[in-house]
Design a protein around this motif. Sequence first.
Motif, PDB file in Angstrom:
ATOM      1  N   TYR A  80       0.842  -1.177   0.182  1.00  0.00           N
ATOM      2  CA  TYR A  80      -0.064  -0.172   0.094  1.00  0.00           C
ATOM      3  C   TYR A  80       0.937   1.167   0.016  1.00  0.00           C
ATOM      4  CZ  TYR A  80      -4.039  -2.995   1.205  1.00  0.00           C
ATOM      5  OH  TYR A  80      -5.125  -3.920   1.530  1.00  0.00           O
ATOM      6  N   ARG A  81       0.253   2.465  -0.402  1.00  0.00           N
ATOM      7  CA  ARG A  81       1.050   3.731  -0.777  1.00  0.00           C
ATOM      8  C   ARG A  81       0.389   4.733  -0.277  1.00  0.00           C
ATOM      9  NH1 ARG A  81       4.788   0.763  -0.329  1.00  0.00           N
ATOM     10  NH2 ARG A  81       6.235   0.124  -1.815  1.00  0.00           N
ATOM     11  N   GLN A  82      -0.929   4.781  -0.175  1.00  0.00           N
ATOM     12  CA  GLN A  82      -1.873   6.039   0.074  1.00  0.00           C
ATOM     13  C   GLN A  82      -2.786   5.953   1.158  1.00  0.00           C
ATOM     14  OE1 GLN A  82      -1.220   9.000  -1.341  1.00  0.00           O
ATOM     15  NE2 GLN A  82       0.512   8.067  -2.483  1.00  0.00           N
ATOM     16  N   LEU A  83      -2.309   4.877   2.137  1.00  0.00           N
ATOM     17  CA  LEU A  83      -3.098   4.805   3.396  1.00  0.00           C
ATOM     18  C   LEU A  83      -3.357   6.000   3.992  1.00  0.00           C
ATOM     19  CD1 LEU A  83      -2.304   1.142   4.269  1.00  0.00           C
ATOM     20  CD2 LEU A  83      -4.157   1.680   2.986  1.00  0.00           C
ATOM     21  N   ALA A  84      -4.558   6.143   4.795  1.00  0.00           N
ATOM     22  CA  ALA A  84      -4.382   7.200   5.766  1.00  0.00           C
ATOM     23  C   ALA A  84      -5.282   6.610   6.844  1.00  0.00           C
ATOM     24  CB  ALA A  84      -5.430   8.277   5.343  1.00  0.00           C
ATOM     25  N   GLY A  85      -5.573   7.207   7.976  1.00  0.00           N
ATOM     26  CA  GLY A  85      -6.189   6.798   9.113  1.00  0.00           C
ATOM     27  C   GLY A  85      -6.395   7.811  10.308  1.00  0.00           C
ATOM     28  N   TYR A  86      -7.207   7.617  11.374  1.00  0.00           N
ATOM     29  CA  TYR A  86      -7.560   8.522  12.278  1.00  0.00           C
ATOM     30  C   TYR A  86      -7.863   7.426  13.512  1.00  0.00           C
ATOM     31  CZ  TYR A  86     -12.141   8.711  10.785  1.00  0.00           C
ATOM     32  OH  TYR A  86     -13.463   8.197  10.578  1.00  0.00           O
ATOM     33  N   ALA A  87      -7.462   8.060  14.834  1.00  0.00           N
ATOM     34  CA  ALA A  87      -7.833   7.268  15.949  1.00  0.00           C
ATOM     35  C   ALA A  87      -8.849   7.810  16.718  1.00  0.00           C
ATOM     36  CB  ALA A  87      -6.545   7.070  16.614  1.00  0.00           C
ATOM     37  N   ASP A  88      -9.570   7.070  17.705  1.00  0.00           N
ATOM     38  CA  ASP A  88     -10.299   7.703  18.729  1.00  0.00           C
ATOM     39  C   ASP A  88     -10.215   6.919  19.849  1.00  0.00           C
ATOM     40  OD1 ASP A  88     -11.763   5.079  18.570  1.00  0.00           O
ATOM     41  OD2 ASP A  88     -13.198   6.224  17.190  1.00  0.00           O
ATOM     42  N   GLU A  89     -10.987   6.821  20.854  1.00  0.00           N
ATOM     43  CA  GLU A  89     -10.729   6.291  22.256  1.00  0.00           C
ATOM     44  C   GLU A  89     -10.956   4.806  22.126  1.00  0.00           C
ATOM     45  OE1 GLU A  89     -12.550   8.482  25.170  1.00  0.00           O
ATOM     46  OE2 GLU A  89     -11.164  10.120  25.256  1.00  0.00           O
ATOM     47  N   ASN A  90     -11.765   4.426  21.220  1.00  0.00           N
ATOM     48  CA  ASN A  90     -11.966   2.783  21.193  1.00  0.00           C
ATOM     49  C   ASN A  90     -11.383   2.129  20.123  1.00  0.00           C
ATOM     50  OD1 ASN A  90     -14.345   3.101  23.160  1.00  0.00           O
ATOM     51  ND2 ASN A  90     -15.301   4.566  21.629  1.00  0.00           N
ATOM     52  N   GLY A  91     -10.461   2.708  19.123  1.00  0.00           N
ATOM     53  CA  GLY A  91      -9.639   2.065  18.225  1.00  0.00           C
ATOM     54  C   GLY A  91      -9.051   2.930  17.216  1.00  0.00           C
ATOM     55  N   PHE A  92      -9.101   2.480  16.039  1.00  0.00           N
ATOM     56  CA  PHE A  92      -8.699   3.620  14.926  1.00  0.00           C
ATOM     57  C   PHE A  92      -9.278   2.922  13.682  1.00  0.00           C
ATOM     58  CE2 PHE A  92      -5.320   0.096  15.826  1.00  0.00           C
ATOM     59  CZ  PHE A  92      -5.080  -0.324  14.673  1.00  0.00           C
ATOM     60  N   TYR A  93      -9.238   3.803  12.604  1.00  0.00           N
ATOM     61  CA  TYR A  93      -9.634   3.635  11.409  1.00  0.00           C
ATOM     62  C   TYR A  93      -8.435   3.431  10.477  1.00  0.00           C
ATOM     63  CZ  TYR A  93     -14.440   4.957  12.675  1.00  0.00           C
ATOM     64  OH  TYR A  93     -15.562   5.060  13.321  1.00  0.00           O
ATOM     65  N   ILE A  94      -8.554   2.574   9.427  1.00  0.00           N
ATOM     66  CA  ILE A  94      -7.593   2.438   8.313  1.00  0.00           C
ATOM     67  C   ILE A  94      -8.315   2.822   6.975  1.00  0.00           C
ATOM     68  CG2 ILE A  94      -6.127   1.224   7.092  1.00  0.00           C
ATOM     69  CD1 ILE A  94      -5.050   1.773   9.996  1.00  0.00           C
ATOM     70  N   ILE A  95      -7.872   3.916   6.392  1.00  0.00           N
ATOM     71  CA  ILE A  95      -8.982   4.176   5.064  1.00  0.00           C
ATOM     72  C   ILE A  95      -7.950   3.755   3.882  1.00  0.00           C
ATOM     73  CG2 ILE A  95      -9.850   6.068   3.913  1.00  0.00           C
ATOM     74  CD1 ILE A  95      -9.778   7.577   6.623  1.00  0.00           C
ATOM     75  N   GLY A  96      -8.477   3.059   3.124  1.00  0.00           N
ATOM     76  CA  GLY A  96      -7.779   2.704   1.698  1.00  0.00           C
ATOM     77  C   GLY A  96      -7.438   1.166   1.726  1.00  0.00           C
ATOM     78  N   ALA A  97      -7.501   0.754   2.760  1.00  0.00           N
ATOM     79  CA  ALA A  97      -7.078  -0.989   2.764  1.00  0.00           C
ATOM     80  C   ALA A  97      -8.453  -1.564   2.198  1.00  0.00           C
ATOM     81  CB  ALA A  97      -6.639  -1.466   4.168  1.00  0.00           C
ATOM     82  N   GLN A  98      -8.187  -2.817   1.724  1.00  0.00           N
ATOM     83  CA  GLN A  98      -9.458  -3.549   1.405  1.00  0.00           C
ATOM     84  C   GLN A  98      -9.752  -5.084   2.065  1.00  0.00           C
ATOM     85  OE1 GLN A  98     -11.272  -2.181  -1.082  1.00  0.00           O
ATOM     86  NE2 GLN A  98      -9.614  -0.528  -1.466  1.00  0.00           N
TER      87      GLN A  98
END
Length: 215
Positions: A80-98
């Motif tokens: 992967y080369r263009q992944l993004a993400g953001y976290a919160d208090e319950n976990g985190f998001y990975i944006i762009g993975a399938q």
Amino acid sequence: MVFWLFLIMLLFFFPVLLLPAALFFFIFLVLIPLKFTFNSMHSLIHAPGELYRIAKNPILKKNHGLEHATINVLEEHYGYRQLAGYADENGFYIIGAQDLTEVELAAREGQDRLRSGENELTIHERCGTTLTAANLLSAIIFIGILFWSGYFSIWSMLLAMLIANFIGPTIGDVLQSKVTTSADVDDVYIVGADFSQSKQPFQPGSRIYVKTREA
């Protein structure tokens, strides 16, 4: 000589031709620096508070560190080369993975490697902290130039952006390492990964949410 004479006559008889050039200079010399000044004031007001909000929340810092570690492992092992993400208090998001399995395995590997001392995995070059640092730095420099010179211009804006973009990434890495992430994830338990319907503006792509809880 003939060309310049023709141009002068053309502008003299058809002054309306000057309007596009005047509009361009007005936008370039006035509106853009004015907007940059407004954005700089916004960064000065809001960026420190955002950094403090993350810094004072230990579980958010840990999930943020795990998010970066997961993205680094995904880019290292799965191309992967263009992944993004953001976290919160319950976990985190990975944006762009399938692939859910890839994301969960990467999260668990990232955690294991953080536990073994690879603290550099908590740093990622596309983290919003780096952008925040660059914006805040350019704002500080730009406002400083305004107070020093007494007026704003396109050149002071460009100088502030140039300096901030040059040293901003280094400051962003330091902020990530010391302020907005934590490699101390021994007491974090990765529950699992699943697709999420959550939407954030300007972040296209599939969203996989990795749920965590304190062990």
